[in-house]
Structures are given as structure tokens and as C-alpha cells.
Design an enzyme around this catalytic site. Structure first.
Site, PDB file in Angstrom:
ATOM      1  N   CYS A 133       0.838  -1.210   0.000  1.00 41.19           N
ATOM      2  CA  CYS A 133       0.000   0.000   0.000  1.00 41.19           C
ATOM      3  C   CYS A 133       0.869   1.254   0.000  1.00 41.19           C
ATOM      4  O   CYS A 133       1.462   1.608   1.026  1.00 41.19           O
ATOM      5  CB  CYS A 133      -0.924  -0.013   1.215  1.00 41.19           C
ATOM      6  SG  CYS A 133      -2.004   1.426   1.291  1.00 41.19           S
ATOM      7  N   CYS A 136      -0.582   4.139   2.127  1.00 45.76           N
ATOM      8  CA  CYS A 136      -0.389   3.923   3.568  1.00 45.76           C
ATOM      9  C   CYS A 136       1.063   4.175   3.975  1.00 45.76           C
ATOM     10  O   CYS A 136       1.334   4.821   4.978  1.00 45.76           O
ATOM     11  CB  CYS A 136      -0.730   2.484   3.957  1.00 45.76           C
ATOM     12  SG  CYS A 136      -2.271   1.877   3.276  1.00 45.76           S
ATOM     13  N   ASP A 137       2.005   3.633   3.208  1.00 49.22           N
ATOM     14  CA  ASP A 137       3.387   3.555   3.678  1.00 49.22           C
ATOM     15  C   ASP A 137       4.391   4.422   2.907  1.00 49.22           C
ATOM     16  O   ASP A 137       5.540   4.534   3.338  1.00 49.22           O
ATOM     17  CB  ASP A 137       3.857   2.093   3.623  1.00 49.22           C
ATOM     18  CG  ASP A 137       3.006   1.209   4.528  1.00 49.22           C
ATOM     19  OD1 ASP A 137       2.484   1.724   5.535  1.00 49.22           O
ATOM     20  OD2 ASP A 137       2.852   0.015   4.224  1.00 49.22           O
TER      21      ASP A 137
HETATM   22  P1  FAD Z   1     -11.436  -5.447   5.335  1.00 46.27           P
HETATM   23  O1  FAD Z   1     -10.743  -4.597   6.337  1.00 46.27           O
HETATM   24  O2  FAD Z   1     -10.606  -6.289   4.435  1.00 46.27           O
HETATM   25  O3  FAD Z   1     -12.493  -6.353   6.130  1.00 46.27           O
HETATM   26  C1  FAD Z   1     -13.158  -7.399   5.495  1.00 46.27           C
HETATM   27  C2  FAD Z   1     -13.619  -8.352   6.584  1.00 46.27           C
HETATM   28  O4  FAD Z   1     -14.496  -9.301   5.998  1.00 46.27           O
HETATM   29  C3  FAD Z   1     -12.488  -9.135   7.209  1.00 46.27           C
HETATM   30  O5  FAD Z   1     -12.505  -8.947   8.619  1.00 46.27           O
HETATM   31  C4  FAD Z   1     -12.788 -10.586   6.837  1.00 46.27           C
HETATM   32  O6  FAD Z   1     -12.463 -11.500   7.868  1.00 46.27           O
HETATM   33  C5  FAD Z   1     -14.282 -10.555   6.590  1.00 46.27           C
HETATM   34  N1  FAD Z   1     -14.758 -11.563   5.635  1.00 46.27           N
HETATM   35  C6  FAD Z   1     -14.279 -11.791   4.380  1.00 46.27           C
HETATM   36  N2  FAD Z   1     -14.980 -12.754   3.786  1.00 46.27           N
HETATM   37  C7  FAD Z   1     -15.930 -13.148   4.681  1.00 46.27           C
HETATM   38  C8  FAD Z   1     -16.981 -14.120   4.641  1.00 46.27           C
HETATM   39  N3  FAD Z   1     -17.174 -14.867   3.550  1.00 46.27           N
HETATM   40  N4  FAD Z   1     -17.761 -14.284   5.727  1.00 46.27           N
HETATM   41  C9  FAD Z   1     -17.562 -13.530   6.858  1.00 46.27           C
HETATM   42  N5  FAD Z   1     -16.587 -12.591   6.948  1.00 46.27           N
HETATM   43  C10 FAD Z   1     -15.794 -12.393   5.868  1.00 46.27           C
HETATM   44  N6  FAD Z   1      -5.498   1.908   5.202  1.00 46.27           N
HETATM   45  C11 FAD Z   1      -5.325   3.162   5.679  1.00 46.27           C
HETATM   46  O7  FAD Z   1      -6.244   3.981   5.632  1.00 46.27           O
HETATM   47  N7  FAD Z   1      -4.118   3.526   6.232  1.00 46.27           N
HETATM   48  C12 FAD Z   1      -3.071   2.667   6.384  1.00 46.27           C
HETATM   49  O8  FAD Z   1      -2.014   3.041   6.872  1.00 46.27           O
HETATM   50  C13 FAD Z   1      -3.261   1.332   5.919  1.00 46.27           C
HETATM   51  N8  FAD Z   1      -2.267   0.433   6.052  1.00 46.27           N
HETATM   52  C14 FAD Z   1      -2.495  -0.864   5.716  1.00 46.27           C
HETATM   53  C15 FAD Z   1      -1.504  -1.812   5.988  1.00 46.27           C
HETATM   54  C16 FAD Z   1      -1.719  -3.143   5.709  1.00 46.27           C
HETATM   55  C17 FAD Z   1      -0.650  -4.159   6.052  1.00 46.27           C
HETATM   56  C18 FAD Z   1      -2.950  -3.559   5.091  1.00 46.27           C
HETATM   57  C19 FAD Z   1      -3.201  -5.023   4.781  1.00 46.27           C
HETATM   58  C20 FAD Z   1      -3.934  -2.617   4.780  1.00 46.27           C
HETATM   59  C21 FAD Z   1      -3.716  -1.263   5.093  1.00 46.27           C
HETATM   60  N9  FAD Z   1      -4.684  -0.280   4.835  1.00 46.27           N
HETATM   61  C22 FAD Z   1      -4.516   0.987   5.301  1.00 46.27           C
HETATM   62  C23 FAD Z   1      -5.907  -0.586   4.046  1.00 46.27           C
HETATM   63  C24 FAD Z   1      -7.113  -0.857   4.934  1.00 46.27           C
HETATM   64  O9  FAD Z   1      -6.805  -1.892   5.839  1.00 46.27           O
HETATM   65  C25 FAD Z   1      -8.308  -1.256   4.082  1.00 46.27           C
HETATM   66  O10 FAD Z   1      -8.567  -0.254   3.107  1.00 46.27           O
HETATM   67  C26 FAD Z   1      -9.567  -1.444   4.915  1.00 46.27           C
HETATM   68  O11 FAD Z   1      -9.336  -2.350   5.958  1.00 46.27           O
HETATM   69  C27 FAD Z   1     -10.737  -1.939   4.067  1.00 46.27           C
HETATM   70  O12 FAD Z   1     -11.829  -2.158   4.898  1.00 46.27           O
HETATM   71  P2  FAD Z   1     -13.019  -3.140   4.472  1.00 46.27           P
HETATM   72  O13 FAD Z   1     -13.967  -3.088   5.613  1.00 46.27           O
HETATM   73  O14 FAD Z   1     -13.479  -2.824   3.107  1.00 46.27           O
HETATM   74  O15 FAD Z   1     -12.366  -4.585   4.346  1.00 46.27           O
END
Ligand code: FAD
Ligand code: NAP
Length: 308
Positions: A133, A136-137
Site C-alpha cells: 500500500c 499507507c506507507d
Molecule cells: P477489510 O478490512 O478487508 O475487512 C473485510 C472483513 O471481511 C475481514 O474482517 C474478513 O475477515 C471478513 N470476511 C471476508 N470474507 C468473509 C466471509 N465470507 N464471511 C464472513 N466474513 C468475511 N489503510 C489506511 O487507511 N491507512 C493505512 O495506513 C493502511 N495500512 C495498511 C496496511 C496493511 C498491512 C494492510 C493489509 C492494509 C492497510 N490499509 C490501510 C488498508 C485498509 O486496511 C483497508 O482499506 C480497509 O481495511 C478496508 O476495509 P473493508 O472493511 O473494506 O475490508
């Protein structure tokens, strides 16, 4: 019958639950297969969530979210959803193990997962110099040299983004030709701060307890190169977590792009009435916590509006 089923308990799902229940919906369940919090809980450093001035870990950032988001009646079912199907006006949410729930509305918030390239050191240094990302970094490498791996649109667009922050960006790609759009490729080829390392793979990322010290590449003739960079950004494709939308005949319940992202409008509505998608799973997602959270709120407000 649920008023709303939320699938996924990351920033998008939790925020959707908060807004839906605070907006008066009574029977709202968030299906999250693990602990709520989402993929940001894997991050050791986040400093771009507005309102949190200090740098915190992803776990620290997300720790208060479940309590706040469940204060108004949101329930968490720690279950994996395998499929969502249309059942008349409603939706059938099928859980691993076969249990089924009926819901009037569904918000899919299952996110997307960057692919790993598979080189030596990638896992060991993930979060300590290996990143997926740039937003992010990238700032951690201000005025430093970094490497980018990949030759698709994401890799080249992110290389251009990093070139605004870093002193130099090496783009490492396993072929001569890029699969990114020609206009983006042209910009990268002509950028004074970007050097292309073509026909090359990453053999190893090495470092010490403090993090990455360099990247060893190898070209098709077997010639090695040692790039002394403290960071490498890996952009070798995404797995969009859209399996729950796949129907028995392999078609999708709603419109998705060729690469699997769910097509939504500005209200997070999909092509199917009552079905919404929010966060990293949707088209053109900026893939940031603040944006995923905003999407969740937007989708939930739509559900509240169509329920009254
Ligand atoms: P997610 O956070 O991916 O959540 C999806 C959830 O759905 C998960 O908990 C998963 O377990 C669940 N799930 C999936 N499939 C199923 C299913 N079939 N049944 C039940 N549950 C399910 N963003 C920033 O703003 N700043 C940062 O500094 C930053 N750094 C990051 C660093 C890393 C290492 C990573 C991996 C990401 C980073 N991000 C950062 C990005 C950020 O994490 C994502 O944009 C954000 O989490 C997306 O949120 P979401 O709710 O769409 O999905
Ligand atoms: P992608 O198009 O699949 O590109 C992945 C890149 O990584 C390719 O160049 C591939 O090399 C390389 N790669 C794959 N596995 C590798 C490995 N193990 N080691 C080294 N290199 C590896 O992925 P993406 O860039 O994330 O894009 C995904 C989709 O989103 C695409 O359809 C893209 O067009 C779209 N997208 C569009 C935009 C836009 O329109 N602005 C922006 C971002 C993404 P090869 O080329 O040799 O296969």
C-alpha cells in the site's frame, strides 16, 4: 427475518452496523468470520486516520470500534458466509455449515486481499519494508529510494505516486512489456525519478531486525543486481473477496468488473435492489480505512431510508 445482514466486520462493515442500528433498524447482524477489525489489524503503523494524531498500530486503531459500533444493537455472528442468493424480494444468506438467514437488505463488506509474489523474505519483512500500500506507507520513505514490483496498472500508478514522495523508484518487472494502460506506461518510462529494471525477478529481500536493507534481483541472463533500498512495494494483483456473490452456476448475483470488483453507484447500491457493497470490494475503492468506513455509512443510510 433480518432487516439487514452485513457481511464482513472490517471498517466498512462495523461502520455500516453503527449507522444502521443508530438509524433505527432493529434486527441487524454482522457476519464476520474472525474477530471484527478487518485487514488493518495486520498493520503495525497507521498515521493517516483523521483524529488519531499519534502513529498507532492497526489493532490499536480498531480496538474501540466494535464496542462503539455495537452500542445501538448491532449483533456479531462469528460465522463465515458462503453465499448470498436472491429469494423473492429478500436475500438468503447461507453460512458455512449450512445454516441460512433471510434478510431484507444486504451490505457486502468482505474487502480485497493483495496477492503475494512469493520471493524470499517477503513474509518475514512484511510490514517492515515490504508493503502492498503506497498511500499507507509511501510517506515513511520520503526522500529515500524504493522499489516497486509488478507491471500492471496498480504497480505503475503507485510507482508514479511514490515518485512524488521518494528520491527514486525502481520498477522491477519480469517482462519487457507492461500490461498497464499505454498512457500510464508512457508516463512511467519518461519519469526522471523512475528507473526500470526489466526482465527481472526479485530473488530475495534482505535486512535485519530494523527492517529491509536491500532487494536482490535477477534478470533473464542470470545477472544479479543489488538495489540498496529500505522498502519494496509489491503490486502483483488483487484477490477481490467476492466469493459470497458467486451463484451455483458461477455467475455473480450483481454486476462486477472483469477483475471482480463490485459495481456500485455513489450510494453503494449494486445492480440488485436491496444489495449494497462497501469498502475495498467495490469499484474504484481508494483502499483506505477512512474511505471504507465512509462507504459503510453511506450504504447503511440508504438501507435506513428504504426501510422507513
Ligand atoms: P477489510 O478490512 O478487508 O475487512 C473485510 C472483513 O471481511 C475481514 O474482517 C474478513 O475477515 C471478513 N470476511 C471476508 N470474507 C468473509 C466471509 N465470507 N464471511 C464472513 N466474513 C468475511 N489503510 C489506511 O487507511 N491507512 C493505512 O495506513 C493502511 N495500512 C495498511 C496496511 C496493511 C498491512 C494492510 C493489509 C492494509 C492497510 N490499509 C490501510 C488498508 C485498509 O486496511 C483497508 O482499506 C480497509 O481495511 C478496508 O476495509 P473493508 O472493511 O473494506 O475490508
Ligand atoms: P494485474 O493487472 O494482474 O498485474 C499484475 C502484475 O504483476 C503483472 O504485471 C504481472 O506480470 C505481475 N506479477 C504477477 N505475479 C507476479 C509474481 N509472482 N512476481 C512478479 N510479478 C508478478 O494486477 P493489478 O495491476 O492489480 O490490476 C488488476 C486489475 O485492475 C487490472 O485489470 C487492471 O487493469 C485494473 N486496474 C485498473 C486501473 C485503472 O484503470 N486506472 C488501476 C488499477 C488497476 P505479467 O504482466 O508478466 O503477468
Amino acid at each position: 427475518m433480518l432487516d439487514l445482514a452485513i457481511i464482513g466486520g472490517g471498517p466498512a462493515g462495523l461502520t455500516a452496523g453503527l449507522y444502521a442500528t443508530r438509524g433505527g433498524l432493529k434486527n441487524v447482524v454482522m457476519f464476520e468470520k474472525g474477530m471484527p477489525g478487518g485487514q488493518i489489524t495486520q498493520s503495525s503503523e497507521i498515521e493517516n486516520y483523521p483524529g488519531i494524531k499519534e502513529m498507532v498500530t492497526g489493532l490499536e486503531l480498531m480496538e474501540p470500534w466494535p464496542e462503539q459500533c455495537m452500542r445501538f444493537g448491532l449483533k456479531h455472528d462469528m460465522a463465515e458466509v458462503t453465499r448470498v442468493v436472491k429469494e423473492g424480494e429478500n436475500f438468503k444468506v447461507i453460512l458455512a455449515g449450512g445454516k441460512e438467514e433471510l434478510a431484507k437488505n444486504v451490505i457486502v463488506c468482505t474487502g480485497s486481499t493483495p496477492k503475494r509474489a512469493g520471493f524470499k523474505g517477503e513474509d518475514a519483512f512484511f510490514g517492515k519494508g515490504v508493503s502492498t500500500c503506497a498511500t499507507c506507507d509511501g510517506f515513511f520513505y520520503k526522500d529515500k529510494e524504493v522499489a516497486v514490483l509488478g507491471g500492471g496498472d496498480t504497480a505503475l500508478e503507485e510507482a508514479l505516486y511514490l515518485a512524488n514522495i521518494c528520491s527514486k523508484v525502481y520498477v522491477i518487472h519480469r517482462r519487457e512489456a507492461f500490461r498497464a494502460a499505454p498512457s500510464t506506461t508512457e508516463k512511467v518510462r519518461n519519469h526522471p525519478k523512475i528507473e526500470l529494471v526489466l526482465n527481472s525477478v526479485v530473488k530475495e529481500v534482505y535486512g535485519d531486525a530494523m527492517g529491509v536493507n536491500g532487494v536482490l534481483t535477477e534478470d533473464k541472463e542470470g545477472k544479479e543486481r543489488d538495489l540498496k533500498v529500505p522498502g519494496i512495494f509489491v503490486f502483483v494483483g488483487m484477490n477481490v473477496n467476492n466469493d459470497v456473490l458467486k451463484q451455483e452456476d458461477e455467475s455473480f448475483l450483481c454486476d462486477v468488473t472483469d477483475w471482480g470488483e463490485v459495481v456500485v453507484d455513489l450510494s453503494m447500491k449494486t445492480s440488485v435492489e436491496g444489495l449494497f457493497a462497501a469498502g475495498d470490494i467495490r469499484i474504484e475503492a481508494p483502499k483506505q480505512v477512512v474511505c471504507a468506513s465512509g462507504d459503510g455509512a453511506t450504504a447503511a443510510l440508504q438501507v435506513v431510508a428504504r426501510s422507513h
